[in-house]
Scaffold this active site. Structure first.
Site, PDB file in Angstrom:
ATOM      1  N   GLU A 184     -47.818 -32.333 -45.209  1.00  0.00           N
ATOM      2  CA  GLU A 184     -46.973 -31.800 -46.679  1.00  0.00           C
ATOM      3  C   GLU A 184     -45.746 -31.125 -45.995  1.00  0.00           C
ATOM      4  OE1 GLU A 184     -49.127 -28.913 -48.248  1.00  0.00           O
ATOM      5  OE2 GLU A 184     -50.744 -29.685 -48.705  1.00  0.00           O
ATOM      6  N   HIS A 201     -45.550 -25.944 -49.282  1.00  0.00           N
ATOM      7  CA  HIS A 201     -46.242 -26.766 -49.530  1.00  0.00           C
ATOM      8  C   HIS A 201     -45.705 -27.872 -50.670  1.00  0.00           C
ATOM      9  CE1 HIS A 201     -50.148 -24.388 -47.521  1.00  0.00           C
ATOM     10  NE2 HIS A 201     -48.949 -24.010 -47.990  1.00  0.00           N
ATOM     11  N   GLU A 240     -45.203 -23.991 -53.904  1.00  0.00           N
ATOM     12  CA  GLU A 240     -45.701 -25.996 -54.322  1.00  0.00           C
ATOM     13  C   GLU A 240     -44.151 -26.717 -54.701  1.00  0.00           C
ATOM     14  OE1 GLU A 240     -48.358 -27.381 -52.724  1.00  0.00           O
ATOM     15  OE2 GLU A 240     -50.327 -25.662 -52.819  1.00  0.00           O
TER      16      GLU A 240
END
Length: 342
Positions: free
Chosen positions: A66, A158, A222
Site C-alpha cells: 500500500e 492505507h 483508506e
C-alpha cells in the site's frame, strides 16, 4: 544512519536499505527541530522553539504493497528535513512493515494489522517477523505517548485491495460511550475523506490499539487503491497533504467547519467470519467497496450454507476470502446519518 538521512532527506530509501534494524540516533536540524531515529521505519521529530500541544502518529506501510501513503509520508519527512515544513507539534512517522514493502506484498507471513492490542503475544501461535514487529511498534507507541496534557492523534494510512464507491474513507475505531468528535470528522473531510465507518466492536488493528490504550483520536484511513511504488498519483492526496502539513505546523489543531449534511456516515452492523475452507463470495472479485445489496441477497457460501444480506441496503467493505479460517472476511455496513458525534 542519521548523517545519510540529513544529507539525502529520504527516510524511505534508508528504511528499504535497512529493513530489519536501525540503531537509535538523534540530532538537531538548525537548532529548531530534534530528529530521532528509533528503529528501521520509525522516526520522531520534536520542535525545540515551540511547546507542542499535540503528539501525532502518522503510520503507513502496515501493509507493504500500500504505497501511496508511504510516498506521501516520505514527502512530509523530506519537507521537515529540508526545512520547508517547520514543526509546531511533535510527530512520529512509522513505515510499518519494511520487509513486505521490499517484497511488494501485503505481508510476509501474517497480516500485521491483525496483531495489535496484544494479539502479537498470543501463546497459541508461533512467532514470526510480523508478530515481532507489532510488539516493537506497540512499545514505540507507548514510549511516544508519555506526555500528559497534550492531544493525541494517530492516522494509520492505507490503500484498499479493490476499488471503492468512496475513493477515500476512514474507519473509526470502536469507542463505547465516547462518540467521535465532529472536529475530527470535519478535519478529515477537509482532507478529502468522503465517508466514515463507525466500528461496532474491539479489534486488533493499529488504530484501535492507540485509541483504546492511549485515548488517541485514531483512524484507519483508506486512500484509494493499491498501486506499486512510483505509480501513484499523489495529486489525488493533495488535500490530505495540505491538512497534515497544517496540523504539524500550526500551534492549534485546524478546525474546519462541521457540516452535518455533507458527512457520509456508515455503521458497521456485523462482521462476516470465514469458518470453513470452502468459504467463497458470490460476487465478482472486483466488486467495489460499499456496493449495496438487497435484503436476502446471497453474499457468500460456506459449508453448504448461504450467507445473506440481513438488511436492505446492506453494503460490504473489505471483502477478502483469501484469509485464514477464523478471521474476518468482510465488514457489513449500513448508512446511518443519525450516528451521534460529540
Amino acid at each position: 544512519m542519521l548523517q545519510p538521512l540529513l544529507q539525502q532527506a529520504n527516510f524511505l530509501a534508508l528504511t528499504l536499505a535497512n529493513p530489519l534494524f536501525m540503531a537509535a540516533e538523534q540530532g538537531v536540524i538548525a537548532d529548531h527541530t530534534q530528529v530521532e531515529i528509533w528503529d528501521s521505519g520509525v522516526l520522531v521529530f520534536t520542535p525545540l522553539t515551540a511547546e507542542p500541544t499535540s503528539d501525532i502518529v502518522l503510520s503507513s506501510g502496515i501493509h507493504g504493497n500500500e504505497t501511496a501513503p508511504i510516498e506521501l509520508c516520505n514527502q512530509l519527512i523530506r519537507a521537515i528535513l529540508q526545512q520547508h515544513l517547520l514543526l509546531r507539534q511533535r510527530v512520529m512517522f512509522i513505515f510499518g512493515n519494511p520487509m513486505a514493502m521490499i517484497n511488494g506484498t501485503r505481508f510476509v507471513t501474517e497480516n500485521l494489522n491483525r496483531l495489535f492490542n496484544g494479539e502479537h503475544a498470543n501463546p497459541n501461535v508461533l512467532t514470526n517477523g510480523e508478530r515481532a514487529r507489532a510488539a516493537k511498534l506497540e512499545s514505540y507507541m507507548q514510549q511516544f505517548f508519555t506526555a500528559t496534557g497534550r492531544k493525541r492523534f494517530h492516522y494509520d494510512l492505507h490503500t484498499a485491495i479493490r476499488g471503492s464507491r468512496h475513493e477515500r474513507f476512514a474507519v473509526c475505531p470502536y469507542r463505547p460511550g465516547k462518540p467521535h468528535l465532529k472536529q475530527q470528522i470535519a478535519f478529515l473531510s477537509a482532507a478529502g475523506i468522503e465517508a466514515f465507518l463507525m466500528h461496532h466492536e474491539p479489534t486488533t488493528t493499529f488504530s484501535y490499539a492507540s485509541s483504546a490504550n492511549y485515548q488517541a483520536e485514531a483512524f484507519t484511513v483508506e486512500l484509494g487503491k493499491v498501486m506499486p511504488f512510483g505509480q501513484n498519483d499523489l495529486t489525488r492526496l493533495a488535500a490530505l497533504r495540505a491538512m497534515l502539513m497544517a496540523l504539524l505546523a500550526e500551534t492549534a489543531t485546524p478546525t474546519p467547519d462541521f457540516a452535518a449534511d455533507k458527512q457520509v456516515l456508515y455503521r458497521v452492523c456485523r462482521s462476516i467470519t470465514k469458518n470453513f475452507a470452502d468459504f467463497a463470495f458470490t460476487f465478482d472479485k472486483d466488486l467495489p467497496n460499499f456496493t449495496q445489496f438487497a435484503q436476502g441477497e446471497v453474499l457468500a457460501h460456506e459449508n453448504g450454507q448461504a450467507i445473506v444480506a440481513e438488511q436492505e441496503g446492506e453494503a460490504i467493505v473489505f471483502p477478502n476470502a483469501q484469509i485464514p479460517i477464523g478471521q474476518r472476511a468482510a465488514l457489513c455496513v449500513v448508512a446511518d446519518p443519525g450516528i451521534p458525534l460529540a
